[in-house]
Write a protein that holds these residues in place. Structure first.
Motif, short mmCIF file in Angstrom:
data_model
loop_
_atom_site.label_atom_id
_atom_site.label_comp_id
_atom_site.label_asym_id
_atom_site.label_seq_id
_atom_site.Cartn_x
_atom_site.Cartn_y
_atom_site.Cartn_z
N VAL A 290 85.90 114.24 -114.40
CA VAL A 290 86.50 115.18 -113.44
C VAL A 290 86.08 116.61 -113.77
N ILE A 291 86.02 116.94 -115.06
CA ILE A 291 85.58 118.27 -115.48
C ILE A 291 84.16 118.54 -115.00
N HIS A 292 83.30 117.51 -115.12
CA HIS A 292 81.92 117.66 -114.64
C HIS A 292 81.91 117.99 -113.14
N LEU A 293 82.73 117.28 -112.40
CA LEU A 293 82.81 117.53 -110.96
C LEU A 293 83.37 118.92 -110.67
N PHE A 297 82.50 124.38 -108.72
CA PHE A 297 83.07 125.69 -108.41
C PHE A 297 82.88 126.67 -109.58
N ALA A 298 81.80 126.50 -110.33
CA ALA A 298 81.58 127.29 -111.55
C ALA A 298 81.34 128.77 -111.29
N GLU A 299 81.13 129.15 -110.03
CA GLU A 299 80.97 130.59 -109.76
C GLU A 299 82.28 131.34 -109.96
N ILE A 300 83.40 130.61 -110.01
CA ILE A 300 84.70 131.21 -110.30
C ILE A 300 84.86 131.27 -111.82
N GLN A 367 74.93 122.97 -108.75
CA GLN A 367 76.16 122.44 -108.17
C GLN A 367 76.02 120.97 -107.75
N TYR A 368 74.88 120.61 -107.19
CA TYR A 368 74.68 119.20 -106.83
C TYR A 368 74.43 118.34 -108.07
N MET A 369 73.84 118.94 -109.10
CA MET A 369 73.60 118.20 -110.33
C MET A 369 74.92 117.76 -110.97
N VAL A 370 75.90 118.67 -111.04
CA VAL A 370 77.17 118.30 -111.67
C VAL A 370 77.91 117.25 -110.84
N LEU A 371 77.70 117.25 -109.53
CA LEU A 371 78.30 116.20 -108.70
C LEU A 371 77.67 114.84 -109.02
#
Length: 408
Positions: A290-293, A297-300, A367-371
């Protein structure tokens, strides 16, 4: 446990040697930056050492299982000291080839030392103290990393590159001396077996043993989930820094993750006394997924820091639990081969994830990589959780401290 002399010898030795290790790592990066302009060549040089460790792992496992673990650690520590001499030659002649010799020799020593250490720990402490010991040992490695990197940074400003490797040489000398002071009663059955039987101890025997130990096999596979995070950790931190247009976030992420890791390793024994460690292992890996997902929103800024903080806390629980499972469930006569096998898998997995992270960052973006990684992690956790809680399953077995509690 804390009255055990061997425990303090191991922890203090790990602290000093870890500081030396990390000063050496910073020295490696500085030397590469000075003498190797190509990033690809830098990665190849670093990869050479890891590859050498993977190749020698089967031999290391057999030697550890058929000889005194303490002696193997002593020889490996001596090998570390010899390897530093190659870096002195590399600095003196400005030769990258001498550094390659250093990378190979230091990784060969590590391929013997760390599996032998994991196999020795159950001989040093009682089974019900293993979880606490593993947590304390991992905290010591984290403290060593923090002190070692900070010390190396200061030394590079005020002193020469020689000083970093001299510090490593002295630290490894201390490790050699402290290992010699260990007083451990080892199983003479394997240590004193005939040479013919030692040669017959096959590395391949690990796989049939694992098939008969569902807990160990499950823990080994679930280790892939934090490795999907750790393998690309540095590249993800750089990507987040670029995403937020803030170079200071890198230091904050490393600090938050390290502090929460130490907190998790400190609390793991108390939590595992109240919650089944096997169940806890599944919960932790689910949280990591879940953390990976959440890094979508890592821009926050605050969300990125929170995610890395929870990740540090999660792996602070996860690695002591899995180490304890391996040390208690895998038969002791297979410890050397098993921990060498695990080390080999970790090295290969780390490199694969590192390459995949770089590829995904260049193609589909952060962002798509972490998904993708988060979804893969959730699928793995879900599949093995379903197998674990199926009727008539044999995966769920109590750990030593749980057996003690139930008997009371």
């Amino acid at each position: 446990m804390w009255k055990n002399r061997n425990v303090w010898i191991l922890l203090c030795g790990e602290l000093i040697a870890g500081i030396g290790l990390w000063t050496g790592i910073i020295g490696n990066l500085e030397f590469l930056q000075q003498h190797v302009p190509s990033d690809f060549l830098k990665s190849l040089i670093l990869f050479t050492g890891l590859l050498a460790g993977v190749i020698v792992a089967p031999l290391a496992g057999r030697i550890i299982d058929s000889n005194s673990k303490k002696k193997v650690m002593i020889y490996a520590s001596f090998g570390r000291m010899i390897s530093v001499l190659f870096m002195f030659l590399a600095i003196e002649f400005g030769s990258v080839w001498w550094m390659v010799c250093f990378m190979i020799s230091i990784q060969l020593s590590a391929a013997f030392y760390f599996p032998a250490l994991q196999a020795l720990v159950p001989m040093v402490v009682k089974e019900n103290d293993l979880l606490q010991m593993n947590g304390a040992h991992m905290n010591m490695t984290t403290i060593a990393r923090i002190i070692g990197t900070a010390l190396a940074g200061v030394m590079l400003v005020f002193m020469s590159l020689y000083s970093l490797y001299l510090a490593s040489f002295v630290a490894y000398g201390f490790l050699l001396f402290s290992t010699y002071l260990l007083s451990v009663e080892e199983d003479d059955k394997m240590v004193n077996m005939p040479k013919k039987d030692k040669k017959a101890a096959s590395f391949k025997e690990v796989l049939p043993v694992l098939k008969g130990l569902p807990i160990a096999m499950t823990a080994l596979i679930l280790t892939m989930i934090p490795m999907l995070f750790l393998g690309g950790f540095n590249l993800m931190v750089i990507a987040i820094s670029e995403l937020q247009q803030d170079p200071t976030i890198k230091g904050l992420i490393y600090t938050v993750e390290g502090c929460f890791f130490m907190l998790g390793a400190y609390l793991v024994k108390r939590v595992a006394d109240k919650i089944n460690p096997i169940t806890l292992m599944f919960v932790i890996t689910g949280v990591v997924a879940v953390i990976h997902l959440s890094l979508y929103f890592a821009e926050i800024k605050w969300l990125a820091l929170t995610s890395f903080g929870f990740f540090g806390l999660a792996i602070g629980f996860f690695f002591p639990i899995t180490a304890t499972i391996f040390q208690t469930k895998v038969p002791k006569e297979f410890h050397g081969r098993f921990f060498s096998f695990r080390s080999m898998l970790d090295r290969v997995m780390f490199q694969v994830v590192l390459l995949a992270t770089g590829l995904f960052l260049d193609t589909i973006g952060f962002q798509y990589m972490v998904l993708v990684f988060g979804t893969i992690s959730l699928i793995i956790v879900g599949y093995f959780a379903f197998k674990h809680w199926k009727p008539n399953t044999t995966i769920q077995e109590p750990l030593p401290h749980e057996q003690k509690a139930s008997s009371v």
